[in-house]
Scaffold this motif. Structure first.
Motif, PDB file in Angstrom:
ATOM      1  N   VAL A   1       0.840  -1.195   0.000  1.00 50.05           N
ATOM      2  CA  VAL A   1       0.000   0.000   0.000  1.00 50.05           C
ATOM      3  C   VAL A   1       0.879   1.250   0.000  1.00 50.05           C
ATOM      4  O   VAL A   1       2.006   1.239   0.484  1.00 50.05           O
ATOM      5  CB  VAL A   1      -0.940   0.038   1.231  1.00 50.05           C
ATOM      6  CG1 VAL A   1      -1.954  -1.071   1.175  1.00 50.05           C
ATOM      7  CG2 VAL A   1      -0.143  -0.063   2.535  1.00 50.05           C
ATOM      8  N   ASP A   2       0.337   2.321  -0.558  1.00 47.21           N
ATOM      9  CA  ASP A   2       0.975   3.627  -0.465  1.00 47.21           C
ATOM     10  C   ASP A   2      -0.109   4.666  -0.206  1.00 47.21           C
ATOM     11  O   ASP A   2      -1.298   4.378  -0.325  1.00 47.21           O
ATOM     12  CB  ASP A   2       1.793   3.969  -1.706  1.00 47.21           C
ATOM     13  CG  ASP A   2       0.945   3.944  -2.965  1.00 47.21           C
ATOM     14  OD1 ASP A   2      -0.240   3.562  -2.888  1.00 47.21           O
ATOM     15  OD2 ASP A   2       1.464   4.305  -4.037  1.00 47.21           O
ATOM     16  N   ALA A   3       0.314   5.861   0.165  1.00 44.05           N
ATOM     17  CA  ALA A   3      -0.652   6.888   0.555  1.00 44.05           C
ATOM     18  C   ALA A   3      -0.077   8.276   0.292  1.00 44.05           C
ATOM     19  O   ALA A   3       1.106   8.434  -0.044  1.00 44.05           O
ATOM     20  CB  ALA A   3      -1.020   6.741   2.037  1.00 44.05           C
ATOM     21  N   VAL A   4      -0.937   9.280   0.443  1.00 45.74           N
ATOM     22  CA  VAL A   4      -0.541  10.680   0.337  1.00 45.74           C
ATOM     23  C   VAL A   4      -1.001  11.400   1.599  1.00 45.74           C
ATOM     24  O   VAL A   4      -2.148  11.214   2.033  1.00 45.74           O
ATOM     25  CB  VAL A   4      -1.167  11.365  -0.893  1.00 45.74           C
ATOM     26  CG1 VAL A   4      -0.736  12.825  -0.971  1.00 45.74           C
ATOM     27  CG2 VAL A   4      -0.777  10.649  -2.162  1.00 45.74           C
ATOM     28  N   VAL A   5      -0.113  12.199   2.183  1.00 47.61           N
ATOM     29  CA  VAL A   5      -0.434  12.975   3.379  1.00 47.61           C
ATOM     30  C   VAL A   5      -0.335  14.457   3.042  1.00 47.61           C
ATOM     31  O   VAL A   5       0.651  14.906   2.449  1.00 47.61           O
ATOM     32  CB  VAL A   5       0.516  12.635   4.546  1.00 47.61           C
ATOM     33  CG1 VAL A   5       0.185  13.479   5.769  1.00 47.61           C
ATOM     34  CG2 VAL A   5       0.429  11.153   4.892  1.00 47.61           C
ATOM     35  N   TYR A   6      -1.375  15.207   3.411  1.00 47.22           N
ATOM     36  CA  TYR A   6      -1.391  16.662   3.223  1.00 47.22           C
ATOM     37  C   TYR A   6      -1.281  17.326   4.591  1.00 47.22           C
ATOM     38  O   TYR A   6      -2.086  17.038   5.478  1.00 47.22           O
ATOM     39  CB  TYR A   6      -2.689  17.100   2.538  1.00 47.22           C
ATOM     40  CG  TYR A   6      -2.950  16.406   1.220  1.00 47.22           C
ATOM     41  CD1 TYR A   6      -2.455  16.932   0.034  1.00 47.22           C
ATOM     42  CD2 TYR A   6      -3.686  15.225   1.163  1.00 47.22           C
ATOM     43  CE1 TYR A   6      -2.684  16.297  -1.185  1.00 47.22           C
ATOM     44  CE2 TYR A   6      -3.917  14.585  -0.047  1.00 47.22           C
ATOM     45  CZ  TYR A   6      -3.422  15.126  -1.218  1.00 47.22           C
ATOM     46  OH  TYR A   6      -3.657  14.484  -2.412  1.00 47.22           O
ATOM     47  N   PHE A   7      -0.287  18.204   4.755  1.00 48.71           N
ATOM     48  CA  PHE A   7      -0.103  18.855   6.056  1.00 48.71           C
ATOM     49  C   PHE A   7       0.532  20.227   5.875  1.00 48.71           C
ATOM     50  O   PHE A   7       1.054  20.550   4.791  1.00 48.71           O
ATOM     51  CB  PHE A   7       0.767  17.990   6.978  1.00 48.71           C
ATOM     52  CG  PHE A   7       2.206  17.874   6.530  1.00 48.71           C
ATOM     53  CD1 PHE A   7       3.177  18.749   6.994  1.00 48.71           C
ATOM     54  CD2 PHE A   7       2.584  16.879   5.633  1.00 48.71           C
ATOM     55  CE1 PHE A   7       4.489  18.646   6.583  1.00 48.71           C
ATOM     56  CE2 PHE A   7       3.892  16.771   5.202  1.00 48.71           C
ATOM     57  CZ  PHE A   7       4.853  17.653   5.683  1.00 48.71           C
TER      58      PHE A   7
ATOM     59  N   LYS B   1      -3.675   5.609  -1.607  1.00 56.11           N
ATOM     60  CA  LYS B   1      -3.737   5.683  -3.064  1.00 56.11           C
ATOM     61  C   LYS B   1      -4.012   4.330  -3.703  1.00 56.11           C
ATOM     62  O   LYS B   1      -4.903   4.188  -4.534  1.00 56.11           O
ATOM     63  CB  LYS B   1      -2.409   6.233  -3.618  1.00 56.11           C
ATOM     64  CG  LYS B   1      -2.187   7.708  -3.355  1.00 56.11           C
ATOM     65  CD  LYS B   1      -1.119   8.258  -4.289  1.00 56.11           C
ATOM     66  CE  LYS B   1       0.189   7.509  -4.172  1.00 56.11           C
ATOM     67  NZ  LYS B   1       1.248   8.093  -5.032  1.00 56.11           N
ATOM     68  N   ASP B   2      -3.254   3.329  -3.339  1.00 57.28           N
ATOM     69  CA  ASP B   2      -3.352   2.055  -4.042  1.00 57.28           C
ATOM     70  C   ASP B   2      -3.129   0.902  -3.078  1.00 57.28           C
ATOM     71  O   ASP B   2      -2.290   0.991  -2.164  1.00 57.28           O
ATOM     72  CB  ASP B   2      -2.305   2.004  -5.166  1.00 57.28           C
ATOM     73  CG  ASP B   2      -2.588   0.900  -6.166  1.00 57.28           C
ATOM     74  OD1 ASP B   2      -3.708   0.357  -6.148  1.00 57.28           O
ATOM     75  OD2 ASP B   2      -1.685   0.579  -6.963  1.00 57.28           O
ATOM     76  N   VAL B   3      -3.876  -0.175  -3.291  1.00 58.33           N
ATOM     77  CA  VAL B   3      -3.726  -1.407  -2.523  1.00 58.33           C
ATOM     78  C   VAL B   3      -3.507  -2.536  -3.519  1.00 58.33           C
ATOM     79  O   VAL B   3      -4.359  -2.795  -4.368  1.00 58.33           O
ATOM     80  CB  VAL B   3      -4.970  -1.698  -1.659  1.00 58.33           C
ATOM     81  CG1 VAL B   3      -4.785  -3.006  -0.893  1.00 58.33           C
ATOM     82  CG2 VAL B   3      -5.241  -0.547  -0.699  1.00 58.33           C
ATOM     83  N   LYS B   4      -2.373  -3.193  -3.439  1.00 62.02           N
ATOM     84  CA  LYS B   4      -2.061  -4.274  -4.363  1.00 62.02           C
ATOM     85  C   LYS B   4      -1.913  -5.580  -3.596  1.00 62.02           C
ATOM     86  O   LYS B   4      -1.333  -5.612  -2.510  1.00 62.02           O
ATOM     87  CB  LYS B   4      -0.762  -3.976  -5.126  1.00 62.02           C
ATOM     88  CG  LYS B   4      -0.857  -2.776  -6.053  1.00 62.02           C
ATOM     89  CD  LYS B   4       0.437  -2.551  -6.804  1.00 62.02           C
ATOM     90  CE  LYS B   4       0.342  -1.359  -7.751  1.00 62.02           C
ATOM     91  NZ  LYS B   4       1.613  -1.131  -8.487  1.00 62.02           N
ATOM     92  N   ILE B   5      -2.432  -6.658  -4.197  1.00 64.28           N
ATOM     93  CA  ILE B   5      -2.320  -7.986  -3.615  1.00 64.28           C
ATOM     94  C   ILE B   5      -1.690  -8.919  -4.637  1.00 64.28           C
ATOM     95  O   ILE B   5      -1.739  -8.642  -5.846  1.00 64.28           O
ATOM     96  CB  ILE B   5      -3.692  -8.525  -3.169  1.00 64.28           C
ATOM     97  CG1 ILE B   5      -4.676  -8.556  -4.344  1.00 64.28           C
ATOM     98  CG2 ILE B   5      -4.267  -7.680  -2.050  1.00 64.28           C
ATOM     99  CD1 ILE B   5      -6.033  -9.114  -3.998  1.00 64.28           C
ATOM    100  N   PRO B   6      -1.088 -10.036  -4.203  1.00 62.29           N
ATOM    101  CA  PRO B   6      -0.447 -10.963  -5.154  1.00 62.29           C
ATOM    102  C   PRO B   6      -1.439 -11.510  -6.172  1.00 62.29           C
ATOM    103  O   PRO B   6      -2.642 -11.602  -5.902  1.00 62.29           O
ATOM    104  CB  PRO B   6       0.074 -12.082  -4.226  1.00 62.29           C
ATOM    105  CG  PRO B   6       0.203 -11.448  -2.884  1.00 62.29           C
ATOM    106  CD  PRO B   6      -0.891 -10.440  -2.801  1.00 62.29           C
ATOM    107  N   GLU B   7      -0.924 -11.909  -7.352  1.00 58.44           N
ATOM    108  CA  GLU B   7      -1.789 -12.391  -8.429  1.00 58.44           C
ATOM    109  C   GLU B   7      -2.561 -13.641  -8.030  1.00 58.44           C
ATOM    110  O   GLU B   7      -3.735 -13.785  -8.363  1.00 58.44           O
ATOM    111  CB  GLU B   7      -0.942 -12.686  -9.671  1.00 58.44           C
ATOM    112  CG  GLU B   7      -0.377 -11.438 -10.346  1.00 58.44           C
ATOM    113  CD  GLU B   7       0.323 -11.762 -11.640  1.00 58.44           C
ATOM    114  OE1 GLU B   7       0.276 -12.940 -12.063  1.00 58.44           O
ATOM    115  OE2 GLU B   7       0.920 -10.849 -12.237  1.00 58.44           O
TER     116      GLU B   7
END
Length: 248
Positions: A86-92, A163-169
């Motif tokens: 997973v990745d994300a964006v933080v606004y501060f 932003k995005d959640v990825k799991i194995p194929e």
């Protein structure tokens, strides 16, 4: 004599200009200057033009605009033991320039690290279904944790977004099979409910017409079969008896 006097004045002007250039400071509307005098906090200046005491005063500029920070991809095991990335964006933004300088060595780095740690913590405490279907809930949890941690540093978090959640194929294939099985299950349930309702209606019709429900169901099938061309229809003996009785 005049030449010597000229050079003396020239050196004096150069020295004054050098001192003045160190004393005059300018900050933009979105900036503030944090002043330290002989190592001690002496106030916050700006925006605009102001003077400091050269050598004695030291100024650090702080940008008050909202910062968009990408949280690097994190590999996490969810609560139901599913590996995800997973990745994300933080606004501060900096809400208190004094705290941002005094309370933490590098507020940008500190906010980045706490964001990564919080992302791993929240995702690790969530199940995969919750992570995929309830992103707003995950975002809110991340916001509360990061904002609470960075508040003593004079940092105000304005938003957090996964932003995005990825799991194995192989896990994607398993989830697709599970979804297909669930759709088939629902289809069978709907079909069974339709059959049940049809049987109930046939029973009620049989009671009204004094006929067996099976005969009524046969009539219904007959009506459907008669729509096809070149169809031979066979009537059972029970049906003929029912039709004779109905004609009377």
């Amino acid at each position: 004599m005049l030449v010597e006097l000229f050079f003396n004045w020239l050196w004096l002007i150069i020295i004054l200009f050098a001192i003045l250039s160190q004393a005059v400071k300018i900050t933009n509307e979105y900036e503030r200057g944090v002043i330290f005098r002989l190592g001690r906090f002496a106030g916050i200046r700006g925006p605009g033009l102001f003077l400091i005491i050269p050598v004695i005063d030291r100024m650090t500029k702080i940008d008050l605009r909202v910062v968009t920070m990408d949280v690097p991809v994190q590999e996490v095991i969810t609560r139901d033991n599913i590996p995800v990335t997973v990745d994300a964006v933080v606004y501060f933004k900096v809400s208190d320039p004094k705290k941002a300088i005094i309370e933490v060595e590098n507020y940008m780095l500190a906010t980045s690290k706490i964001s990564q740690t919080s992302l791993r913590e929240v995702v690790g405490a969530s199940e995969l279904d919750e992570l995929l279907a309830e992103k707003e809930k995950i975002n809110q949890k991340l916001y509360e944790i990061i904002d609470r941690t960075t508040d003593p540093w004079g940092i105000k978090v304005t938003g957090v977004t996964v932003k995005d959640v990825k799991i194995p194929e192989e896990m994607q294939r398993a989830i697709a099979k599970q979804a297909e099985a669930e759709r088939m299950k629902r289809a069978k349930i709907i079909l069974a409910e339709g059959e049940y309702l049809a049987a109930q209606k046939l029973k009620e019709a049989g009671e009204i017409l004094k006929a067996e429900p099976i005969i009524l169901r046969y009539l219904e099938t007959l009506a459907e079969a008669s729509k096809e061309k070149n169809t031979t229809i066979l009537f059972p003996v029970e049906m003929l008896g029912f039709l004779k009785k109905f004609q009377q």
